[in-house]
Write an enzyme that holds these catalytic residues in place. Structure first.
Site, PDB file in Angstrom:
ATOM      1  N   GLY A  89      -0.417   4.219   0.433  1.00 23.96           N
ATOM      2  CA  GLY A  89      -1.415   5.528   0.567  1.00 23.96           C
ATOM      3  C   GLY A  89      -0.193   6.575   1.760  1.00 23.96           C
ATOM      4  O   GLY A  89       0.488   5.816   1.658  1.00 23.96           O
ATOM      5  N   PHE A  90      -1.054   7.003   2.904  1.00 28.02           N
ATOM      6  CA  PHE A  90      -0.768   8.150   3.208  1.00 28.02           C
ATOM      7  C   PHE A  90       0.687   7.466   3.974  1.00 28.02           C
ATOM      8  O   PHE A  90       1.503   7.945   4.171  1.00 28.02           O
ATOM      9  CB  PHE A  90      -1.434   8.703   3.915  1.00 28.02           C
ATOM     10  CG  PHE A  90      -1.832  10.274   2.934  1.00 28.02           C
ATOM     11  CD1 PHE A  90      -0.909  11.249   3.071  1.00 28.02           C
ATOM     12  CD2 PHE A  90      -3.395   9.929   3.246  1.00 28.02           C
ATOM     13  CE1 PHE A  90      -2.233  12.252   2.052  1.00 28.02           C
ATOM     14  CE2 PHE A  90      -4.239  10.692   2.503  1.00 28.02           C
ATOM     15  CZ  PHE A  90      -3.548  11.854   2.099  1.00 28.02           C
ATOM     16  N   VAL A 128      -2.078  -8.083  -4.115  1.00 29.14           N
ATOM     17  CA  VAL A 128      -2.254  -8.771  -2.800  1.00 29.14           C
ATOM     18  C   VAL A 128      -2.842  -9.377  -2.827  1.00 29.14           C
ATOM     19  O   VAL A 128      -4.572  -8.795  -2.273  1.00 29.14           O
ATOM     20  CB  VAL A 128      -1.151  -8.022  -1.708  1.00 29.14           C
ATOM     21  CG1 VAL A 128      -1.380  -9.430  -0.555  1.00 29.14           C
ATOM     22  CG2 VAL A 128       0.473  -7.499  -2.066  1.00 29.14           C
ATOM     23  N   ASP A 147      -5.153   3.372   8.110  1.00 23.60           N
ATOM     24  CA  ASP A 147      -6.736   2.695   8.566  1.00 23.60           C
ATOM     25  C   ASP A 147      -7.108   1.450   8.856  1.00 23.60           C
ATOM     26  O   ASP A 147      -7.599   0.590   9.300  1.00 23.60           O
ATOM     27  CB  ASP A 147      -7.710   3.083   7.132  1.00 23.60           C
ATOM     28  CG  ASP A 147      -7.789   4.555   6.909  1.00 23.60           C
ATOM     29  OD1 ASP A 147      -7.314   5.507   7.762  1.00 23.60           O
ATOM     30  OD2 ASP A 147      -7.988   4.824   5.923  1.00 23.60           O
ATOM     31  N   ALA A 179      -6.069  10.626   7.658  1.00 24.71           N
ATOM     32  CA  ALA A 179      -4.463  10.998   7.451  1.00 24.71           C
ATOM     33  C   ALA A 179      -3.207  10.765   8.741  1.00 24.71           C
ATOM     34  O   ALA A 179      -2.390   9.984   7.862  1.00 24.71           O
ATOM     35  CB  ALA A 179      -4.161  11.640   6.293  1.00 24.71           C
ATOM     36  N   GLY A 188       1.154  -1.311   0.138  1.00 22.43           N
ATOM     37  CA  GLY A 188      -0.019  -0.105   0.260  1.00 22.43           C
ATOM     38  C   GLY A 188       0.702   1.795   0.534  1.00 22.43           C
ATOM     39  O   GLY A 188       1.558   1.579   0.530  1.00 22.43           O
ATOM     40  N   GLU A 228     -19.563  17.600   2.895  1.00 26.90           N
ATOM     41  CA  GLU A 228     -18.425  17.857   1.696  1.00 26.90           C
ATOM     42  C   GLU A 228     -19.139  17.931   0.498  1.00 26.90           C
ATOM     43  O   GLU A 228     -19.107  18.870  -0.184  1.00 26.90           O
ATOM     44  CB  GLU A 228     -17.032  17.673   1.861  1.00 26.90           C
ATOM     45  CG  GLU A 228     -16.263  17.863   2.895  1.00 26.90           C
ATOM     46  CD  GLU A 228     -15.114  18.277   3.571  1.00 26.90           C
ATOM     47  OE1 GLU A 228     -14.358  18.795   3.361  1.00 26.90           O
ATOM     48  OE2 GLU A 228     -14.656  17.151   2.333  1.00 26.90           O
TER      49      GLU A 228
END
Ligand SMILES: Cc1cc2nc3c(=O)[nH]c(=O)nc-3n(C[C@H](O)[C@H](O)[C@H](O)COP(=O)(O)OP(=O)(O)OC[C@H]3O[C@@H](n4cnc5c(N)ncnc54)[C@H](O)[C@@H]3O)c2cc1C
Length: 432
Positions: A25-26, A91, A312, A329, A23, A182
């Site tokens: 990501g962040f 994966v 996460d 994040a 991963g 949002e």
């Protein structure tokens, strides 16, 4: 340990320990960046060849930004990092006994493994919602959502039946957290400023926007002031707010609420929950009820010496966070950098540092000049909050080009009340 020539995945052999990270990501990105000088061979596996800035997905879905502005190629992020090897693959399974991960391109052995797969949409067991509602967890889903909304307006123009036209012009956002709020705000802006010019044949006053949440207030994880502020801002857009309300059923045409109320709509946007994106192979007991992986304060997966989870997908329980840290994040970034330090300590046979979260605040925007901001010591709303929201998001976007393009887009939208990217990029579905 000497890594043998891989059975199927071509990765250079090395005498250094191999760290496999799943991963980009962040969490994974910040972990790897902090290990630039480490005496490790790092293999990053991601099913996409880019990092996605998820907080702005809703802007892609509502024609405010191009997808390229909020994504960045992983190979470009790490182009100067000599100890990093990227392999694009999904994966499928982890085999802790063999110390390998099974991927769509073959097996990859590891010495240390970091799970940073993030989260996926949680439909709360509602198969009908999963089938017919739209979610917003990836760039492709955000683009699909944009196309669906615009396709529904094209179909509304063709509709001669007024009930059908109304259902095509009705948008329901399920979930009153920051993403839902949002999204509803952005839909309100489209309704007020953009769509009337594009669709003069339609009476845009008839466009309905609903937001539904099971909680007593919007933004339940933020302050009461933020909830009230968001509610006021959304009411200015004539958004219908349904609190203490759950979705019971959605068949693609009619959304049924738990009290029996029915809303005819072709567009349900599901922002009501996420769950950990854990992969098969670990002892099932390490998973919590939200499919997140139990880890200790050093991010080590319970019962495994050499497997870690961050971001996460990790449920690090503490006194203040008995169900794990929120899926945000800053948590992912800070867990990534703390684990990087601890991996260095492990290599040097030093003791590890527990994770401490530095809370930086939470914010959500509800259209131009309207945002709610909860910082650790102060809370505020309105135009100041909005400028802070803009600044923080610009600064945290990956890549100088992305910042410039996003800034130009936002200035253009601000001055012109326009959003320029109203393209339908999927086949027009047959009328039903
Ligand atoms: C719409 C939306 C809005 C949000 N807004 C905010 C916000 O305003 N503020 C905030 O703080 N947070 C926000 N978040 C949450 C924030 O984006 C996440 O907390 C953060 O992205 C978590 O980082 P991560 O590295 O754990 O996972 P991710 O960033 O999700 O990265 C996971 C990576 O793993 C890869 N991956 C997953 N499974 C596999 C697999 N099996 N094989 C290979 N690769 C895999 C994915 O492709 C992805 O690149 C938002 C999230 C969403 C969806």
């Amino acid at each position: 340990m000497m890594i043998p020539l891989s059975l199927s995945v071509n990765i250079p052999t090395t005498n250094k320990p191999r760290l496999v990270v799943i991963g980009g990501g962040f969490a994974g990105m910040h972990l790897i960046k902090s290990l630039k000088q480490a005496e490790l061979q790092i293999v990053l596996i991601d099913k996409n060849n880019y990092h996605t800035f998820q907080p702005l997905l809703y802007q892609v879905a509502t024609a405010g930004l191009e997808p390229d502005s909020i994504a960045f190629p992983l190979r470009k992020i790490f182009k100067h990092q000599k100890n990093l090897f990227f392999r694009m693959a999904e994966v499928i399974k982890i085999d802790p006994a063999q110390k390998t991960v099974e991927t769509s391109i073959g097996k990859i052995p590891y010495d240390y493994l970091v799970l940073a797969m993030g989260s996926k949409t949680n439909y709360l067991g509602m198969e009908d919602v999963k089938k017919y509602a739209m979610s917003m967890k990836s760039l492709t889903e955000a683009l699909d959502l944009r196309s669906l909304m615009l396709q529904n307006f094209e179909a509304a123009i063709l509709a001669t039946d007024l009930k059908e036209r109304q259902s095509l012009m009705t948008f329901v956002v399920v979930g009153g957290g920051p993403t839902g709020v949002e999204m509803a705000g952005a839909l309100g802006e489209l309704k007020n400023h953009i769509l009337p010019a594009d669709y003069p044949e339609l009476d845009l006053d008839k466009m309905q926007i609903h937001i539904i949440d099971a909680a007593q207030r919007l933004l339940p994880t933020m302050s009461q002031e933020a909830s009230k502020g968001a509610m006021n801002f959304l009411q200015k857009f004539d958004v219908n707010i349904w609190l203490n309300t759950k979705v019971a059923l959605y068949d693609g045409f009619t959304l049924t609420l738990d009290g029996g109320k029915q809303i005819p709509t072709r567009s349900v946007i599901w922002a009501a929950g996420v769950m950990g994106a854990a992969i098969a192979g670990l002892n099932p007991e390490v998973l919590d009820k939200n499919n997140r992986i139990h880890v200790d304060e050093y991010s080590r997966v319970q019962g495994y010496e050499d497997i870690f989870a961050i971001g996460d997908v990790a449920a690090m329980q503490t006194k203040d966070h008995p169900h794990g840290f929120p899926m945000l994040a800053p948590v992912a970034i800070q867990q990534g950098t703390n684990l990087a330090r601890n991996l260095q300590h492990l290599l040097n046979n030093e003791s590890l540092n527990p994770f401490h979260f530095h809370y930086l605040g939470v914010m959500a925007t509800v259209g131009r000049n309207q945002a709610v901001v909860d910082l650790p010591f102060v809370k505020f709303q309105g135009i100041l909050g909005w400028f802070i929201w803009v600044f923080v998001h610009l600064m945290t976007l990956v890549g100088f080009r992305n910042r410039v393009v996003t800034f130009v887009n936002w200035v253009f939208s601000y001055l012109s009340y326009d959003k320029g990217i109203r393209l339908i990029v999927r086949p027009f579905p047959p009328r039903t």
